[in-house]
Design an enzyme around this catalytic site. Structure first.
Site, PDB file in Angstrom:
ATOM      1  CG  HIS A   1      -1.853   1.104   1.361  1.00  0.00           C
ATOM      2  ND1 HIS A   1      -3.217   0.911   1.476  1.00  0.00           N
ATOM      3  CD2 HIS A   1      -1.673   2.443   1.372  1.00  0.00           C
ATOM      4  CE1 HIS A   1      -3.824   2.089   1.551  1.00  0.00           C
ATOM      5  NE2 HIS A   1      -2.898   3.045   1.494  1.00  0.00           N
TER       6      HIS A   1
ATOM      7  CG  HIS B   1       4.441   2.898   2.877  1.00  0.00           C
ATOM      8  ND1 HIS B   1       4.056   1.733   2.227  1.00  0.00           N
ATOM      9  CD2 HIS B   1       5.666   2.655   3.381  1.00  0.00           C
ATOM     10  CE1 HIS B   1       5.013   0.819   2.373  1.00  0.00           C
ATOM     11  NE2 HIS B   1       6.009   1.357   3.059  1.00  0.00           N
TER      12      HIS B   1
ATOM     13  CG  HIS C   1       9.793   4.663   4.810  1.00  0.00           C
ATOM     14  ND1 HIS C   1       9.833   3.797   5.877  1.00  0.00           N
ATOM     15  CD2 HIS C   1       9.363   3.918   3.743  1.00  0.00           C
ATOM     16  CE1 HIS C   1       9.449   2.586   5.483  1.00  0.00           C
ATOM     17  NE2 HIS C   1       9.165   2.637   4.182  1.00  0.00           N
TER      18      HIS C   1
HETATM   19  P1  5GP Z   1       8.166  -0.888   3.553  1.00  0.00           P
HETATM   20  O1  5GP Z   1       9.248  -1.893   3.864  1.00  0.00           O
HETATM   21  O2  5GP Z   1       6.929  -1.556   2.992  1.00  0.00           O
HETATM   22  O3  5GP Z   1       8.645   0.261   2.711  1.00  0.00           O
HETATM   23  O4  5GP Z   1       7.798  -0.229   4.940  1.00  0.00           O
HETATM   24  C1  5GP Z   1       6.822  -0.702   5.789  1.00  0.00           C
HETATM   25  C2  5GP Z   1       7.034  -0.018   7.117  1.00  0.00           C
HETATM   26  O5  5GP Z   1       5.871  -0.180   7.899  1.00  0.00           O
HETATM   27  C3  5GP Z   1       8.200  -0.589   7.928  1.00  0.00           C
HETATM   28  O6  5GP Z   1       9.145   0.443   8.212  1.00  0.00           O
HETATM   29  C4  5GP Z   1       7.536  -1.112   9.199  1.00  0.00           C
HETATM   30  O7  5GP Z   1       8.311  -0.896  10.356  1.00  0.00           O
HETATM   31  C5  5GP Z   1       6.245  -0.348   9.250  1.00  0.00           C
HETATM   32  N1  5GP Z   1       5.146  -1.066   9.883  1.00  0.00           N
HETATM   33  C6  5GP Z   1       4.787  -2.368   9.693  1.00  0.00           C
HETATM   34  N2  5GP Z   1       3.699  -2.673  10.412  1.00  0.00           N
HETATM   35  C7  5GP Z   1       3.359  -1.526  11.075  1.00  0.00           C
HETATM   36  C8  5GP Z   1       2.307  -1.222  11.995  1.00  0.00           C
HETATM   37  O8  5GP Z   1       1.457  -2.048  12.349  1.00  0.00           O
HETATM   38  N3  5GP Z   1       2.268   0.045  12.467  1.00  0.00           N
HETATM   39  C9  5GP Z   1       3.191   1.003  12.115  1.00  0.00           C
HETATM   40  N4  5GP Z   1       3.062   2.223  12.646  1.00  0.00           N
HETATM   41  N5  5GP Z   1       4.193   0.735  11.249  1.00  0.00           N
HETATM   42  C10 5GP Z   1       4.275  -0.512  10.742  1.00  0.00           C
END
Ligand code: 5GP
Length: 110
Positions: free
Chosen positions: A95, A97, A99
């Site tokens: 989804h 997002h 950072h």
């Molecule tokens: P991606 O790796 O998809 O770019 O980043 C996903 C991010 O979501 C990771 O940094 C992880 O720590 C964060 N994340 C995963 N599950 C949760 C959650 O339940 N709540 C929050 N606030 N962050 C989450």
């Protein structure tokens, strides 16, 4: 429903730091830096790669929210705004997002 949709729907708790009609921003649950926020559009896109050209205004809106939050969290002099696209880039939640990471000297990006 993915985890961010559950947070948007208030079905799962999160430390919310910003919300408007288009996006929410929350603190990352496993922060990599003193400031680690996630800016998430309410509309579901799998990743940046999946945003159709007619919806690309959401990206400038996210940039605007990033500017506001960077000021609020006092990292406007140095921070990163990152979106991971696909498993090879480390995307874990499919989804879109962004950072927002800052509050320390950041290392190399790859
Ligand atoms: P991606 O790796 O998809 O770019 O980043 C996903 C991010 O979501 C990771 O940094 C992880 O720590 C964060 N994340 C995963 N599950 C949760 C959650 O339940 N709540 C929050 N606030 N962050 C989450």
């Amino acid at each position: 429903m993915n985890i961010f949709e559950e947070i948007i729907a208030n079905r799962k708790p999160a430390d919310k730091v910003y919300e408007d009609d288009k996006v929410i921003a929350i603190k990352d649950i496993y922060p990599h830096a003193p400031v680690h926020l996630l800016i998430i559009p309410k509309k579901q896109y799998k990743s940046l790669q999946e945003v159709p050209s007619e919806d690309l205004s959401i990206i400038s809106h996210i940039a605007k929210v990033a500017q506001i939050l960077a000021k609020e969290f006092q990292v406007e002099d140095g921070y990163r705004l990152i979106t991971n696209i696909g498993p090879d880039a480390g995307q874990a939640i499919f989804h879109l997002h962004f950072h927002l990471v800052g509050g320390k000297k950041l290392g190399s990006i790859a």
